[in-house]
Design a protein around this motif. Sequence first.
Motif, PDB file in Angstrom:
ATOM      1  N   UNK A  10       0.925  -1.285   0.462  1.00 20.22           N
ATOM      2  CA  UNK A  10      -0.179  -0.405  -0.091  1.00 20.22           C
ATOM      3  C   UNK A  10       1.067   1.284   0.173  1.00 20.22           C
ATOM      4  N   UNK A  11       2.100   1.267   0.448  1.00 25.45           N
ATOM      5  CA  UNK A  11       2.984   2.559   0.415  1.00 25.45           C
ATOM      6  C   UNK A  11       4.132   2.677  -0.775  1.00 25.45           C
ATOM      7  N   UNK A  12       3.992   2.036  -1.631  1.00 27.46           N
ATOM      8  CA  UNK A  12       4.985   1.399  -2.646  1.00 27.46           C
ATOM      9  C   UNK A  12       5.598   2.443  -3.066  1.00 27.46           C
ATOM     10  N   UNK A  13       4.808   3.775  -3.695  1.00 27.80           N
ATOM     11  CA  UNK A  13       4.914   4.926  -3.809  1.00 27.80           C
ATOM     12  C   UNK A  13       5.372   5.689  -2.961  1.00 27.80           C
ATOM     13  N   UNK A  14       4.862   5.498  -1.767  1.00 21.22           N
ATOM     14  CA  UNK A  14       5.932   7.151  -1.017  1.00 21.22           C
ATOM     15  C   UNK A  14       7.329   6.131  -0.357  1.00 21.22           C
ATOM     16  N   UNK A  15       7.154   4.792  -0.214  1.00 22.84           N
ATOM     17  CA  UNK A  15       8.352   4.743  -0.809  1.00 22.84           C
ATOM     18  C   UNK A  15       9.560   4.475  -1.660  1.00 22.84           C
ATOM     19  N   UNK A  16       9.545   5.326  -2.437  1.00 21.29           N
ATOM     20  CA  UNK A  16       9.773   5.966  -3.501  1.00 21.29           C
ATOM     21  C   UNK A  16      10.356   7.091  -2.854  1.00 21.29           C
ATOM     22  N   UNK A  17       9.884   7.745  -2.774  1.00 20.68           N
ATOM     23  CA  UNK A  17      10.507   9.362  -2.141  1.00 20.68           C
ATOM     24  C   UNK A  17      10.702   8.975  -0.633  1.00 20.68           C
ATOM     25  N   UNK A  18      10.821   8.580   0.011  1.00 16.23           N
ATOM     26  CA  UNK A  18      11.734   8.597   0.721  1.00 16.23           C
ATOM     27  C   UNK A  18      12.303   7.245   0.509  1.00 16.23           C
ATOM     28  N   UNK A  19      12.544   7.005  -0.102  1.00 16.59           N
ATOM     29  CA  UNK A  19      14.456   6.188  -1.253  1.00 16.59           C
ATOM     30  C   UNK A  19      14.796   7.596  -1.428  1.00 16.59           C
ATOM     31  N   UNK A  20      14.574   8.694  -2.189  1.00 17.33           N
ATOM     32  CA  UNK A  20      15.548   9.663  -2.692  1.00 17.33           C
ATOM     33  C   UNK A  20      15.473  10.797  -1.141  1.00 17.33           C
ATOM     34  N   UNK A  21      14.827  10.848  -0.595  1.00 22.15           N
ATOM     35  CA  UNK A  21      15.371  11.723   0.767  1.00 22.15           C
ATOM     36  C   UNK A  21      16.666  11.046   1.276  1.00 22.15           C
ATOM     37  N   UNK A  22      16.366   9.194   1.988  1.00 22.30           N
ATOM     38  CA  UNK A  22      16.753   8.205   2.439  1.00 22.30           C
ATOM     39  C   UNK A  22      18.948   8.762   1.814  1.00 22.30           C
ATOM     40  N   UNK A  23      18.273   8.549   0.565  1.00 21.45           N
ATOM     41  CA  UNK A  23      19.285   8.941  -0.413  1.00 21.45           C
ATOM     42  C   UNK A  23      20.562  10.335   0.229  1.00 21.45           C
ATOM     43  N   UNK A  24      19.431  11.467  -0.061  1.00 23.61           N
ATOM     44  CA  UNK A  24      20.333  12.733  -0.300  1.00 23.61           C
ATOM     45  C   UNK A  24      21.285  13.146   1.493  1.00 23.61           C
ATOM     46  N   UNK A  25      19.873  12.275   2.409  1.00 18.42           N
ATOM     47  CA  UNK A  25      20.509  12.155   3.915  1.00 18.42           C
ATOM     48  C   UNK A  25      21.764  11.288   3.840  1.00 18.42           C
ATOM     49  N   UNK A  26      21.750  10.150   3.160  1.00 15.28           N
ATOM     50  CA  UNK A  26      23.199   9.296   3.631  1.00 15.28           C
ATOM     51  C   UNK A  26      24.288  10.449   2.607  1.00 15.28           C
ATOM     52  N   UNK A  27      24.030  11.679   1.331  1.00 16.74           N
ATOM     53  CA  UNK A  27      25.385  12.139   1.180  1.00 16.74           C
ATOM     54  C   UNK A  27      25.220  13.312   2.307  1.00 16.74           C
ATOM     55  N   UNK A  28      24.517  13.681   2.441  1.00 15.16           N
ATOM     56  CA  UNK A  28      24.844  14.726   3.937  1.00 15.16           C
ATOM     57  C   UNK A  28      25.892  14.270   4.669  1.00 15.16           C
ATOM     58  N   UNK A  29      25.715  12.705   5.619  1.00 14.65           N
ATOM     59  CA  UNK A  29      26.541  11.654   6.300  1.00 14.65           C
ATOM     60  C   UNK A  29      28.016  12.288   5.892  1.00 14.65           C
ATOM     61  N   UNK A  30      27.918  12.361   4.839  1.00 10.50           N
ATOM     62  CA  UNK A  30      29.174  11.583   3.518  1.00 10.50           C
ATOM     63  C   UNK A  30      29.981  12.845   3.889  1.00 10.50           C
ATOM     64  N   UNK A  31      29.506  14.451   3.619  1.00 13.05           N
ATOM     65  CA  UNK A  31      29.812  15.062   3.584  1.00 13.05           C
ATOM     66  C   UNK A  31      30.325  15.259   5.313  1.00 13.05           C
ATOM     67  N   UNK A  32      29.770  14.870   6.319  1.00 12.41           N
ATOM     68  CA  UNK A  32      29.325  15.656   8.007  1.00 12.41           C
ATOM     69  C   UNK A  32      29.838  14.059   7.971  1.00 12.41           C
ATOM     70  N   UNK A  33      31.461  13.708   8.431  1.00 10.59           N
ATOM     71  CA  UNK A  33      31.897  12.431   8.564  1.00 10.59           C
ATOM     72  C   UNK A  33      31.731  12.308  10.035  1.00 10.59           C
ATOM     73  N   UNK A  34      31.621  13.593  10.718  1.00  6.84           N
ATOM     74  CA  UNK A  34      31.909  13.715  12.883  1.00  6.84           C
ATOM     75  C   UNK A  34      30.963  13.152  12.925  1.00  6.84           C
ATOM     76  N   UNK A  35      29.701  13.402  11.910  1.00  9.14           N
ATOM     77  CA  UNK A  35      28.369  12.922  12.653  1.00  9.14           C
ATOM     78  C   UNK A  35      28.366  11.770  13.230  1.00  9.14           C
ATOM     79  N   UNK A  36      28.646  10.711  12.476  1.00  8.43           N
ATOM     80  CA  UNK A  36      28.536   9.372  12.819  1.00  8.43           C
ATOM     81  C   UNK A  36      29.082   9.325  14.551  1.00  8.43           C
ATOM     82  N   UNK A  37      29.910  10.194  14.490  1.00  9.41           N
ATOM     83  CA  UNK A  37      31.212   9.520  16.144  1.00  9.41           C
ATOM     84  C   UNK A  37      30.474  10.801  17.184  1.00  9.41           C
TER      85      UNK A  37
END
Length: 642
Positions: A333-360
């Motif tokens: 039932x949420x397959x379309x929203x999952x595609x949007x959420x995947x785009x958000x997760x992809x952008x968030x993972x890029x942000x973590x890549x630029x701010x690696x200190x956030x992992x610590x």
Amino acid sequence: MVDERKDGAYGTPQKYDPTFKGPIYNRGCTDVICCVFLLLAIVGYVAVGIIAWTHGDPRKVIYPTDSRGEFCGQKGTKNENKPFLFYFNIVNCASPLVLLEFQCPTPQICVEKCPDRYLTYLNAHRSQDFEYYKQFCVPGFQNNKGVAEVLRDGDCPAVLTPSKPLAQRCFPDIHSHKGVLMVGNETTYEDGHGFRKNITELVEGAKKANGVLEARQLAMRIFEDYTVSWYWIIIGLVIAMVLSLLFIVLLRFLAGIMVWVMIVMVILVLGYGIFHCYMEYARLRGEAGSDISLVDLGFQTDLRVYLHLRQTWMAFMIILSILEVIIILLLVFLRKRILIAIALIKEASRAVGYVMCSLLYPLVTFFLLCLCIAYWASTAIFLSTSNEAVYKIFNDTACSVAGKTCNPETFPSSNESRLCPGAHCQFAFYGGESTYHRALLGLQIFNAFMFFWLANFVLALGQVTLAGAFASYYWALNKPDDLPAFPLFSAFGRALRYHTGSLAFGSLILAIVQIIRVILEYLDQRLKAAENKFAKFLMTCLKCCFWCLEKFIRFLNRNAYIMIAIYGTNFCTSARNAFFLLMRNIIRVAVLDKVTDFLFLLGKLLIVGSVGILAFFFFTHRIRIVQDTAPPLNYYWVPILF
């Protein structure tokens, strides 16, 4: 018209500003009064800790205490070689006084070892067994009284029964033989006054005296498992951390593929769990005792017993099947929203890549929370043990002075002892009548309140810091050129320098609600014995309302901290703007936020489930390569849960 009314009701959306480049650097201090209050509260908290550490004595928690308030087994005392507490008449522990005074109304002494034979004072005082019997009399006892006087004054127990030490206390060695309760080889015992009594009376006394012994045994076994497997637990945590970091790194490059692989893997892991439960359920078919129901078995301290029941595996299989069906339906039932959420997760993972200190940074939050917990726990223990020994008059029969305070040194020659010849003055509990002792409850409440306030402040500091760091990434047009050199440290410095008061304000509101919930829980425990159904209903409603209020404030605070990190406004303004922003986009926020949370939950389930399955096979010695490496455990699930 609808949109205009909507914007008017929930504020006006901010217009796009091409010159805005992220968190505002030219900002001022906010909510200064709350910052001052926090500093004053911390000073008072330190003062409470110093007072508690000055008056407290943690030995009162560790060691059992005899009738004179002296510790058993404590090094440097006269009872150093007497680690066990012996009850003269444990049957008296079945008295309601145990619940009122938290003390058994019978003399108690420290002994080197628990009695291992059955003897009465009447039979022992003129025989060669008297030297053995004498070690269970009060210290300094001289055999210069008659039998009746000794028993009346409580100098010696009337009877000794075979006992075993448990939690440093001597309890009758009661066991069952062919369904009959026995102590030693007897089904009855002589009470020392010429009467025979049933063993069940000893059982009742032992239950009252040690109602939580089974729980203590379970806790000790769990602690033993932890001590022999702690390094394997650390290894498991390191493996989970490495898998989590690898998962985040892969999300940056393969977010879409990783999310769908993760979903499939979670479904497969749950499917394997269902298959394993079914195989165990089928294997137990026909085995003796496997068809006993969980209700009939009741609570058992050895939890491995439940794994030999078919009903246990059936329950596990049903739970996993329900989870499997729910996840599949949500995906449909949420397959379309999952595609949007995947785009958000992809952008968030890029942000973590630029701010690696956030992992610590979560390690910093974890360390600060550990400090808060350690200070709160140590202060609570010292406060609870800073009372003085209070002695009261105990008597087996009705007495006008029973329950009054007394002095054990002067009691034998006092008027009270003459009014109640059979009474004795013994240690009742730790308390006091001074102003400090009367204020102890208030100090404990203040200790709990400050713990909530400081813990919430630490969490708020982490939320503002991370929000400020990722806001710098979000508004940087040319990444990474427009990013500050150290976005995480810059956000941390801004939060402490300008917004300590706002963080204190938000965490204070949450702490007030949490301490009210604690007080409601305390009152609910006190009212459990009451028969007033309206009071119970009202208490349940209040608990539910404050639970919902805490969840709402926690959610609103988190979004208010984001506004503080970006715009530098005070807490109330930030909370209002965050609330209006959420209400203008309520459906979009609710759906996307929950879908994203659902996907991250699947990722957590995948990592935790994978490490859990690996730990299960390792600690149950099912991996042949390292079969002899796994330590022997009472419960293999202890390191798995950790």
